[in-house]
Design a protein around this motif. Sequence first.
Motif, short mmCIF file in Angstrom:
data_model
loop_
_atom_site.label_atom_id
_atom_site.label_comp_id
_atom_site.label_asym_id
_atom_site.label_seq_id
_atom_site.Cartn_x
_atom_site.Cartn_y
_atom_site.Cartn_z
N TYR A 199 0.83 -1.20 0.00
CA TYR A 199 0.00 0.00 0.00
C TYR A 199 0.87 1.25 0.00
O TYR A 199 0.55 2.24 -0.67
CB TYR A 199 -0.92 -0.01 1.22
CG TYR A 199 -1.81 1.20 1.34
CD1 TYR A 199 -2.81 1.44 0.41
CD2 TYR A 199 -1.64 2.12 2.38
CE1 TYR A 199 -3.63 2.55 0.51
CE2 TYR A 199 -2.46 3.24 2.48
CZ TYR A 199 -3.45 3.46 1.55
OH TYR A 199 -4.25 4.56 1.64
N ASP B 116 -0.57 0.69 -4.54
CA ASP B 116 -1.82 1.45 -4.51
C ASP B 116 -1.54 2.90 -4.88
O ASP B 116 -0.59 3.52 -4.38
CB ASP B 116 -2.45 1.39 -3.12
CG ASP B 116 -3.80 2.06 -3.09
OD1 ASP B 116 -4.79 1.40 -3.45
OD2 ASP B 116 -3.85 3.26 -2.73
N ARG C 243 -9.29 0.54 -2.03
CA ARG C 243 -7.84 0.58 -2.19
C ARG C 243 -7.29 -0.83 -2.03
O ARG C 243 -7.92 -1.71 -1.45
CB ARG C 243 -7.18 1.49 -1.14
CG ARG C 243 -7.77 2.85 -0.94
CD ARG C 243 -8.03 3.64 -2.20
NE ARG C 243 -6.98 3.54 -3.20
CZ ARG C 243 -7.14 3.94 -4.47
NH1 ARG C 243 -8.29 4.39 -4.89
NH2 ARG C 243 -6.14 3.83 -5.30
#
Length: 380
Positions: free
Chosen positions: A43, A73, A112
């Motif tokens: 992430y 992400d 996400r």
Amino acid sequence: MTRRNPAWLPAEDWTLLTEMPVIARHLVEKLRSAEQEILFENYIFQAGNWPEEVFDILCAKARDGVLVHLRLDAVGSRGFPERWIQKLRAAGGTFEWYHRLGWRGWEKSLRRSHRRIVLIDQQWLAVGGFALADAWLRGDPGQLPYRDVLFACRGPIVPLVRRLFLKNRPLSHKELRAAPSEAPDRHADAIVRLLAGSPPDRFTIRRRYLAAFRSARESLWIATPYFNPDPIVLSALYGAVRRGVDVRVLLAGRVTDHPLLRLGIQAYYQKLLRHRVRVYEYQESFLHAKYILVDGQWGAVGSANLDFLSLWFNRELNLEVKGLLPLASLRTLFLREFARSREISAEHWQRRSWWRRPLEWLLAQVDRRIQARALGSRRY
């Protein structure tokens, strides 16, 4: 239709790491050992000394003919340098953004990829809450490195996670055939099960959490930096307390990456304490780890927070864990972190500053409205 849970599988050569400098060294060592394939998803991947060291290894491996695929992400890794993308591609690696922001609507923008996955040579897997940013190693001024976890293992769980990684966007070139699976070690001291959340179709993590919370009989310990679950999950925690279960929530304390968000989380304290949930705030550094232990018999480690984004919107990846040694390690970790935390008592919370009460109320209303709009007519 009855849902079937995935099978429990032996985790071979497993390790649970809890110190970020050790996690960083372990990841670097494993990446340098790759000979065929590196699949990497995170992430947060930002410019910095440690991230650049990891990135240079990925580029070097790609130049050596190793299949390297990096997925980040687009929101969490907005600090990833554009020049690095071109450098990786020039080296022969592939790069992918997950959900670049655009005119895609409120709900799709919330979705996400919060997963942390490292897969090497179809043989080794690492999951957790770690991120590629110097703050994780450096900590805030005067503080220790962030608190996080990494669970790594070999075994038959690896091809399942690899299949998950490749599911929606399979590699278009140089993809390796799946490695032949070896007979699993049935005497392994740890067994694991895939716990993946892939909204909008599958809410597996939330479903399994609810089942674990509702089945708790002795203890239910939760570590999460971000806490704002939906009402049904909260009710499961309160119900466990009424059954006599020792319910504890370990949260980030004064050291946090989002001070305003922490105030929003503290808006839950009054209800938690009234329902006799024990609340701890970690004191020494930023607690970013996410793990759960139920009755000392079941554990979960991975990327999912106990908040409505992780449970309803994000792509997340946890592993359920059983086995005497890994669960003893989780229990030891919890006890150590509780000792380094401040327990928030109902009496202490009643004496908090007067200005906090209206602010907590306001943040609670904002949280309620955001959840109501985001979840809409979904059935809990």
